[in-house]
Scaffold this motif. Structure first.
Motif, PDB file in Angstrom:
ATOM      1  N   THR A  16       0.857  -1.183   0.000  1.00  0.00           N
ATOM      2  CA  THR A  16       0.000   0.000   0.000  1.00  0.00           C
ATOM      3  C   THR A  16       0.899   1.240   0.000  1.00  0.00           C
ATOM      4  O   THR A  16       2.085   1.160   0.302  1.00  0.00           O
ATOM      5  CB  THR A  16      -0.935   0.037   1.216  1.00  0.00           C
ATOM      6  OG1 THR A  16      -0.148   0.044   2.420  1.00  0.00           O
ATOM      7  CG2 THR A  16      -1.850  -1.177   1.217  1.00  0.00           C
ATOM      8  N   TYR A  17       0.307   2.393  -0.355  1.00  0.00           N
ATOM      9  CA  TYR A  17       1.083   3.617  -0.481  1.00  0.00           C
ATOM     10  C   TYR A  17       1.127   4.364   0.850  1.00  0.00           C
ATOM     11  O   TYR A  17       0.166   4.339   1.632  1.00  0.00           O
ATOM     12  CB  TYR A  17       0.478   4.517  -1.554  1.00  0.00           C
ATOM     13  CG  TYR A  17       0.401   3.866  -2.915  1.00  0.00           C
ATOM     14  CD1 TYR A  17       1.556   3.553  -3.619  1.00  0.00           C
ATOM     15  CD2 TYR A  17      -0.831   3.552  -3.493  1.00  0.00           C
ATOM     16  CE1 TYR A  17       1.493   2.962  -4.870  1.00  0.00           C
ATOM     17  CE2 TYR A  17      -0.905   2.950  -4.749  1.00  0.00           C
ATOM     18  CZ  TYR A  17       0.259   2.650  -5.426  1.00  0.00           C
ATOM     19  OH  TYR A  17       0.199   2.061  -6.654  1.00  0.00           O
ATOM     20  N   TRP A  18       2.243   5.050   1.072  1.00  0.00           N
ATOM     21  CA  TRP A  18       2.383   5.844   2.283  1.00  0.00           C
ATOM     22  C   TRP A  18       3.041   7.171   1.951  1.00  0.00           C
ATOM     23  O   TRP A  18       4.029   7.195   1.200  1.00  0.00           O
ATOM     24  CB  TRP A  18       3.225   5.093   3.315  1.00  0.00           C
ATOM     25  CG  TRP A  18       3.351   5.828   4.622  1.00  0.00           C
ATOM     26  CD1 TRP A  18       2.465   5.793   5.664  1.00  0.00           C
ATOM     27  CD2 TRP A  18       4.403   6.714   5.024  1.00  0.00           C
ATOM     28  NE1 TRP A  18       2.903   6.611   6.683  1.00  0.00           N
ATOM     29  CE2 TRP A  18       4.103   7.185   6.314  1.00  0.00           C
ATOM     30  CE3 TRP A  18       5.581   7.165   4.412  1.00  0.00           C
ATOM     31  CZ2 TRP A  18       4.924   8.080   7.008  1.00  0.00           C
ATOM     32  CZ3 TRP A  18       6.403   8.059   5.093  1.00  0.00           C
ATOM     33  CH2 TRP A  18       6.079   8.508   6.378  1.00  0.00           C
ATOM     34  N   PRO A  19       2.556   8.297   2.487  1.00  0.00           N
ATOM     35  CA  PRO A  19       1.290   8.422   3.218  1.00  0.00           C
ATOM     36  C   PRO A  19       0.083   8.269   2.310  1.00  0.00           C
ATOM     37  O   PRO A  19      -1.004   7.979   2.773  1.00  0.00           O
ATOM     38  CB  PRO A  19       1.372   9.834   3.803  1.00  0.00           C
ATOM     39  CG  PRO A  19       2.234  10.588   2.841  1.00  0.00           C
ATOM     40  CD  PRO A  19       3.244   9.597   2.336  1.00  0.00           C
ATOM     41  N   GLY A  66       2.696  10.681  -2.549  1.00  0.00           N
ATOM     42  CA  GLY A  66       4.017  10.731  -1.974  1.00  0.00           C
ATOM     43  C   GLY A  66       4.353  12.084  -1.378  1.00  0.00           C
ATOM     44  O   GLY A  66       3.475  12.837  -0.925  1.00  0.00           O
ATOM     45  N   PHE A  67       5.640  12.411  -1.382  1.00  0.00           N
ATOM     46  CA  PHE A  67       6.118  13.690  -0.869  1.00  0.00           C
ATOM     47  C   PHE A  67       6.673  14.504  -2.026  1.00  0.00           C
ATOM     48  O   PHE A  67       7.631  14.103  -2.688  1.00  0.00           O
ATOM     49  CB  PHE A  67       7.202  13.484   0.190  1.00  0.00           C
ATOM     50  CG  PHE A  67       6.718  12.753   1.406  1.00  0.00           C
ATOM     51  CD1 PHE A  67       5.831  13.340   2.292  1.00  0.00           C
ATOM     52  CD2 PHE A  67       7.152  11.461   1.672  1.00  0.00           C
ATOM     53  CE1 PHE A  67       5.385  12.662   3.418  1.00  0.00           C
ATOM     54  CE2 PHE A  67       6.725  10.767   2.791  1.00  0.00           C
ATOM     55  CZ  PHE A  67       5.834  11.371   3.666  1.00  0.00           C
ATOM     56  N   ARG A  68       6.052  15.649  -2.250  1.00  0.00           N
ATOM     57  CA  ARG A  68       6.493  16.578  -3.285  1.00  0.00           C
ATOM     58  C   ARG A  68       6.680  17.960  -2.649  1.00  0.00           C
ATOM     59  O   ARG A  68       6.170  18.237  -1.568  1.00  0.00           O
ATOM     60  CB  ARG A  68       5.460  16.657  -4.411  1.00  0.00           C
ATOM     61  CG  ARG A  68       5.171  15.339  -5.131  1.00  0.00           C
ATOM     62  CD  ARG A  68       6.347  14.893  -5.983  1.00  0.00           C
ATOM     63  NE  ARG A  68       6.701  15.880  -6.980  1.00  0.00           N
ATOM     64  CZ  ARG A  68       6.156  15.958  -8.208  1.00  0.00           C
ATOM     65  NH1 ARG A  68       5.218  15.092  -8.561  1.00  0.00           N
ATOM     66  NH2 ARG A  68       6.557  16.886  -9.069  1.00  0.00           N
ATOM     67  N   ALA A  69       7.389  18.831  -3.352  1.00  0.00           N
ATOM     68  CA  ALA A  69       7.606  20.172  -2.829  1.00  0.00           C
ATOM     69  C   ALA A  69       6.310  20.962  -2.705  1.00  0.00           C
ATOM     70  O   ALA A  69       6.238  21.895  -1.908  1.00  0.00           O
ATOM     71  CB  ALA A  69       8.597  20.919  -3.727  1.00  0.00           C
ATOM     72  N   ASP A  70       5.279  20.593  -3.470  1.00  0.00           N
ATOM     73  CA  ASP A  70       4.021  21.336  -3.408  1.00  0.00           C
ATOM     74  C   ASP A  70       3.012  20.740  -2.429  1.00  0.00           C
ATOM     75  O   ASP A  70       1.939  21.307  -2.245  1.00  0.00           O
ATOM     76  CB  ASP A  70       3.398  21.465  -4.798  1.00  0.00           C
ATOM     77  CG  ASP A  70       3.063  20.115  -5.429  1.00  0.00           C
ATOM     78  OD1 ASP A  70       3.281  19.064  -4.775  1.00  0.00           O
ATOM     79  OD2 ASP A  70       2.602  20.095  -6.580  1.00  0.00           O
TER      80      ASP A  70
END
Length: 796
Positions: free
Chosen positions: A650-653, A657-661
């Protein structure tokens, strides 16, 4: 709320323990999901003074210097980006910031409240200059190749009003500007033009030459009452608005490329590349000639100039002379690390083409290559209030591709592109692997072409070493991925702890292997895996141009009784490998993340996942897999941030994902990720600095002996819940009054959310805030373990 039988037993036990429970106070705790940032504010682009404080626009954020502190504001504090180019201050003492190329945003920031006031992002390329008056602000920007000036007005807040980018064709390019309450003045390739702001300045015909005979290329402007000071690259001038005459300012020095001129009463300050001049009464004084300069500001007692490597403070002495001193913040030598690792003692090490930087609780120190002759320095002690740099006669090549701590405690640096030594003075040696004792910079050794293959051409026969990955297997053997080894044809090397070597050739078995290895991994059966990328100039049409390969051997890898290679993936770029739990090997290609389930047989793949994860993410050169302590897969992209696949797929969070925006991530350009398992931290190296993220994954706490509660006292109402930290995974908690009444049950939400923490928002089971008082926190684990803490709640 329904309480289970075991929970009732727990309540009774805690009631018996009440007289023996002490209040716990905890400091400096970090919440799961909380971000921090580590950047370098050494490269200063602009600077200003405000109420006894200095603020600098740097490549690492907004740097503040005051008598009380020095600190850097970053995306964690609300900046849109840390790569800043211009500053100004308005009537509210809010800082206006302009973004450097390629992200030319404008942001207004309150440094007292540490919050963003406004963001203006019009997709511009760069902000060159900002000038703010009482109720009007002007922004000099670049949009692609086109310069322009934006207008902002203030009523009850700042608002964008207009943009002017149509200048007279004969003016050429716009190089600089200044403004009054009624006029815009621009310096161009062919003189100075003036625009009345009451006119339509979108019409190029409303821009009037200041003087038709003035056709110089203008590089800088500065207003001083009725006098306009300006410069060409090599000459300084004054223009009088009263007489409309312009004259050269007499000056006893030769100028090369003036970029700034600043009026200061009867003085002018002039920046010409590395040279800082002060001019008065037709005479000039050269104050400094050591560093590339940018930005100037003055307070009542000091003048400050920014440099590419620190800040110059210029103080007037009693005899009328100036004393110049340089301030270098305690910082890494660069914000952009190409590789990072966490040492066994918890220190972070970042590597770049400049060398390595070591971060501890005390601060930063650097071990960097010497640049100038007779500047070699090894400190006997360290002052962490300023920049620390030990210099050594070693060259770190194109960049450091990987960092690993060896079983000997030394730091191993994989060098992506190195010659044996430099041509220019001072001579610096290098190798494909540089081994450094981070606590003794004099202890440096090399692994070079004595053991490694190398690349060369007819035009440049000098051996060029490339190492992309180094790994230590469970037995402490060093493995080296050595691509482009067309001289030697040995892409994989292994060295024992006793310095015994084996070099695996690309054609020494019937199965030829690729000469472009990029990543190494090990399975539980002692086999070694490597991935390879496409590079025809290295594989020459003879060897597999990419793919995945497995090495099986008998005995020690550095002296095998026999060995065989198995090709698992056909030709094509595979950027990276990561070995997950239960011998599931993940691999990353330009089209996404996938995996094989492995077995212990000559046909090692039991199952291949039928589809790729993250197929819409651009995984280009530099993309990589990193495995966290729980077997979760962290993928990073050179342009699209971080995407995490949990061990349960499964994906986290979440899938974004984590991007600058969507987070305080400093940049979407990720170069490496490292984990501190003991403190549940992920270090994320980006092109703009290192982020630290408190994650729910790490070494599990087996007891509640180190539980900490913060904040305590806990003030409510609040939007930040109280945290109980240092718990075994999937613990739960009951909040009780001192007489044992349960006011709130806090269940576990699972490891991927809670990690080793639990949260309480100060509310009871009905959703109302509890009353002020002392409350018990009854904690119980899945294994039946129990403990209790106290917290004081203050309802305001």
């Amino acid at each position: 709320m329904n309480i289970t039988k075991s929970q009732k037993t727990t309540v009774r036990l805690f009631k018996k323990l009440l007289p023996f429970i002490a209040v716990t106070v905890c400091f400096s705790q970090v919440r799961i999901g909380e971000w921090k940032a580590l950047t370098s504010p050494l490269n200063v682009r602009d600077i200003l003074a405000s109420n006894g404080e200095w603020f600098a626009a740097t490549e690492g954020g907004l740097f503040k210097i005051s008598q009380e502190e020095t600190r850097t504001f970053t995306t964690v504090e609300g900046l849109k980006s840390v790569d800043l180019s211009a500053l100004a201050i308005d009537q509210n003492n809010h800082i206006w910031m302009g973004g450097s190329s390629p992200n030319g945003f404008v942001q207004i920031f309150d440094p007292k409240k540490i919050q963003s006031i406004a963001n203006f992002d019009f997709g511009l390329t760069e902000i060159f200059d900002i000038q703010v008056m009482d109720s009007m602000a002007w922004i000099f920007y670049l949009d692609g190749q086109d310069p322009g000036i934006m207008k902002f007005l203030y009523t009850d807040k700042w608002e964008y009003r207009d943009s002017f980018r149509n200048f007279p064709l004969e003016a050429g390019s716009i190089n600089c500007f200044t403004a009054t309450d009624s006029t815009l003045i621009v310096g161009t390739d062919h003189g100075i033009y003036v625009g009345d702001i009451s006119e339509n300045l979108k019409d190029p015909n409303n821009w009037i030459p200041l003087n038709s005979n003035l056709t110089l290329e203008i590089t800088a402007l500065s207003l001083n009452g009725s006098i306009l000071a300006f410069s060409s690259a090599t000459t300084l001038y004054e223009y009088s608005f009263e007489t409309q005459d312009w004259n050269e300012i007499p000056f006893g020095f030769t100028l090369n490329n003036v970029s700034e001129i600043h009026a200061d009463g009867d003085f002018y300050w002039v920046i010409d590349q590395k040279k800082m001049y002060k001019i008065s009464d037709d005479t000039g004084v050269l104050l400094d000639n050591r560093f590339w300069l940018s930005g100037w500001a003055k307070s009542n007692t000091e003048t400050v100039v920014g440099t590419r490597n620190g800040i110059l403070f210029i103080q007037k002495q009693t005899d009328g002379s100036e004393k110049v001193s340089r301030y270098l913040a305690n910082a890494p030598v660069t914000s952009g690390f190409s590789a990072i690792t966490v040492l066994d003692d918890g220190r972070l090490v970042g590597g770049s083409s400049k060398g390595i930087s070591i971060y501890s609780d005390e601060g930063w120190r650097n071990i960097i290559q010497i640049i100038q002759t007779n500047t070699d320095t090894i400190h006997e002690s360290y002052d962490y209030s300023t920049f620390i740099g030990d210099t050594i006669f070693y060259n770190f090549g194109g960049y450091i591709a990987d960092l690993e701590q060896g079983p000997d405690g030394l730091l191993y640096c994989a060098i992506r592109g190195a010659y044996h030594q430099t041509f220019n003075e001072p001579i610096r040696k290098s190798g494909g692997v540089i081994i450094i004792d981070v606590d003794d910079p004099t202890n440096v050794t090399l692994i070079d072409t004595t053991h490694l293959g190398y690349f060369s051409t007819t035009q440049n026969p000098r051996p060029y070493m490339i190492v992309m990955d180094i790994e230590f297997d469970p037995n402490g053997n060093l493995w080296i991925a050595n691509p482009y080894c067309i001289n030697g044809n040995m892409p994989i090397h292994v060295r024992s702890q006793q310095d015994e070597w084996k070099h695996y050739g690309s054609y020494e078995t019937p199965l030829r292997i690729s000469q472009t290895p990029g990543s190494i991994a090990f399975d539980d059966w002692g086999r070694t895996w490597y991935s390879a990328f496409h590079a025809s100039e290295a594989n020459l049409g003879i060897y597999p141009d990419g793919g995945i390969f497995m090495l099986d051997f008998e005995g020690d890898p550095f002296n095998p009784g026999y060995f065989t290679w198995t090709k698992v993936q056909d030709d094509g770029t595979v950027w990276s490998l990561g070995m997950g739990l239960n011998n599931r090997i993940y691999y990353l290609t330009p089209t996404g993340l996938n995996y094989f389930d492995l077995n212990d047989s000559p046909s090692p793949v039991s199952r291949e996942n039928p589809y790729a994860f993250f197929p819409n993410i651009s995984f280009g050169s530099g993309a990589e897999i990193k495995m966290d302590p729980h077997g979760n897969v962290w993928t990073h992209s050179p342009s699209q941030g971080i995407h995490v696949l949990l061990e349960n797929t499964t994906y986290w969070p979440d899938i974004d994902g984590f991007r600058a925006d969507n987070s305080p991530l400093l940049s979407d350009e990720i170069t490496d990720i490292a984990f501190d398992e003991k403190r549940n931290l992920a270090y994320i190296a980006t092109s703009k600095g290192v982020n630290i993220l408190r994650i729910p994954f790490g070494t599990e706490k087996l007891t509640t002996s180190d539980v900490k509660v913060f904040p305590s006292p806990f003030y409510i109402p609040t939007n930040k819940p109280m945290k109980v930290d240092g718990l075994p995974y999937e613990s739960a908690m009951m909040v009780m009054t001192l007489d044992g009444k349960v006011v709130r049950h806090v269940p576990s939400q699972g490891t991927s959310i809670d990690g080793d923490q639990l949260s309480w928002n100060g509310r009871d089971n009905a959703g109302d805030y509890v009353s002020s008082g002392v409350y018990l926190l009854a904690i119980y684990g899945m294994d039946g373990s129990q403990s209790v803490e106290k917290v004081t709640v203050i309802k305001e």
